[in-house]
Design a protein around this motif. Sequence first.
Motif, PDB file in Angstrom:
ATOM      1  N   SER A 148       0.868  -1.180   0.000  1.00 29.81           N
ATOM      2  CA  SER A 148       0.000   0.000   0.000  1.00 29.81           C
ATOM      3  C   SER A 148       0.895   1.217   0.000  1.00 29.81           C
ATOM      4  O   SER A 148       1.874   1.261   0.730  1.00 29.81           O
ATOM      5  CB  SER A 148      -0.915   0.015   1.230  1.00 29.81           C
ATOM      6  OG  SER A 148      -0.171   0.232   2.406  1.00 29.81           O
ATOM      7  N   HIS A 149       0.594   2.155  -0.853  1.00 25.13           N
ATOM      8  CA  HIS A 149       1.362   3.394  -0.933  1.00 25.13           C
ATOM      9  C   HIS A 149       0.386   4.548  -0.757  1.00 25.13           C
ATOM     10  O   HIS A 149      -0.175   5.053  -1.717  1.00 25.13           O
ATOM     11  CB  HIS A 149       2.094   3.497  -2.278  1.00 25.13           C
ATOM     12  CG  HIS A 149       3.214   2.518  -2.414  1.00 25.13           C
ATOM     13  ND1 HIS A 149       3.822   2.259  -3.610  1.00 25.13           N
ATOM     14  CD2 HIS A 149       3.848   1.740  -1.505  1.00 25.13           C
ATOM     15  CE1 HIS A 149       4.784   1.353  -3.434  1.00 25.13           C
ATOM     16  NE2 HIS A 149       4.806   1.026  -2.156  1.00 25.13           N
ATOM     17  N   VAL A 150       0.168   4.936   0.487  1.00 25.44           N
ATOM     18  CA  VAL A 150      -0.808   5.973   0.805  1.00 25.44           C
ATOM     19  C   VAL A 150      -0.093   7.310   0.880  1.00 25.44           C
ATOM     20  O   VAL A 150       0.852   7.472   1.644  1.00 25.44           O
ATOM     21  CB  VAL A 150      -1.557   5.657   2.117  1.00 25.44           C
ATOM     22  CG1 VAL A 150      -2.556   6.743   2.442  1.00 25.44           C
ATOM     23  CG2 VAL A 150      -2.261   4.306   1.993  1.00 25.44           C
ATOM     24  N   ALA A 151      -0.569   8.267   0.073  1.00 27.60           N
ATOM     25  CA  ALA A 151       0.136   9.535  -0.083  1.00 27.60           C
ATOM     26  C   ALA A 151      -0.804  10.718   0.049  1.00 27.60           C
ATOM     27  O   ALA A 151      -2.025  10.583  -0.009  1.00 27.60           O
ATOM     28  CB  ALA A 151       0.816   9.584  -1.460  1.00 27.60           C
ATOM     29  N   THR A 152      -0.196  11.882   0.227  1.00 26.80           N
ATOM     30  CA  THR A 152      -0.898  13.156   0.198  1.00 26.80           C
ATOM     31  C   THR A 152       0.103  14.180  -0.320  1.00 26.80           C
ATOM     32  O   THR A 152       1.278  13.872  -0.482  1.00 26.80           O
ATOM     33  CB  THR A 152      -1.450  13.535   1.594  1.00 26.80           C
ATOM     34  OG1 THR A 152      -2.260  14.693   1.471  1.00 26.80           O
ATOM     35  CG2 THR A 152      -0.343  13.784   2.600  1.00 26.80           C
ATOM     36  N   VAL A 153      -0.342  15.395  -0.613  1.00 26.65           N
ATOM     37  CA  VAL A 153       0.581  16.467  -1.001  1.00 26.65           C
ATOM     38  C   VAL A 153       0.285  17.691  -0.153  1.00 26.65           C
ATOM     39  O   VAL A 153      -0.722  17.741   0.547  1.00 26.65           O
ATOM     40  CB  VAL A 153       0.479  16.831  -2.510  1.00 26.65           C
ATOM     41  CG1 VAL A 153       0.943  15.674  -3.376  1.00 26.65           C
ATOM     42  CG2 VAL A 153      -0.919  17.243  -2.887  1.00 26.65           C
ATOM     43  N   GLU A 154       1.163  18.682  -0.223  1.00 30.78           N
ATOM     44  CA  GLU A 154       1.051  19.880   0.613  1.00 30.78           C
ATOM     45  C   GLU A 154      -0.183  20.722   0.318  1.00 30.78           C
ATOM     46  O   GLU A 154      -0.605  21.504   1.141  1.00 30.78           O
ATOM     47  CB  GLU A 154       2.297  20.765   0.417  1.00 30.78           C
ATOM     48  CG  GLU A 154       3.570  20.131   0.937  1.00 30.78           C
ATOM     49  CD  GLU A 154       3.677  20.189   2.454  1.00 30.78           C
ATOM     50  OE1 GLU A 154       3.366  21.240   3.040  1.00 30.78           O
ATOM     51  OE2 GLU A 154       4.059  19.168   3.041  1.00 30.78           O
TER      52      GLU A 154
END
Length: 152
Positions: free
Chosen positions: A3-9
């Motif tokens: 799982s590669h759970v991401a967000t950005v600024e």
Amino acid sequence: PMSHVATVETVITDLDALKKACKRCGLEFRENQQTHRWYGRWMNDYDAENAAYHSGITPEDYGKCLHAIGVPGNPSAYEIGVVKNPKGAGYVLVWDFYAGGRGLMAVAGADCGNLFESYNVEVSIAEMEAQGFTLEEQVRDGDELELVFVER
């Protein structure tokens, strides 16, 4: 399994603009849907700078959201979660991009770039309209979007 759970600024401050941005780039805003589809289990296998837990979103909260964004007609695609910004006002977007998010990234773009670009366009349109301008035309030249505003 991974799982590669991401967000950005990028912080979302205008939900109406986000709803319009979803429509603009071919996604569907799913209001008040409180879970979003992802791998379903934190594997502790993704530690890059944009990993969601670096932004204050705990792995226990992965998959939980206030609203979700999905790919219409693709029930297996992962979804984007719209969650309260843990660092202040507004909302942040959280998604699992492993294996292209099972079709999500094909529409939302890498790092949700298509969605964020559409969001910025919608925010600009709202700001210009608030200042008394009207959007007259949108011309696509190649993949470049041109916004033409005229005074009312």
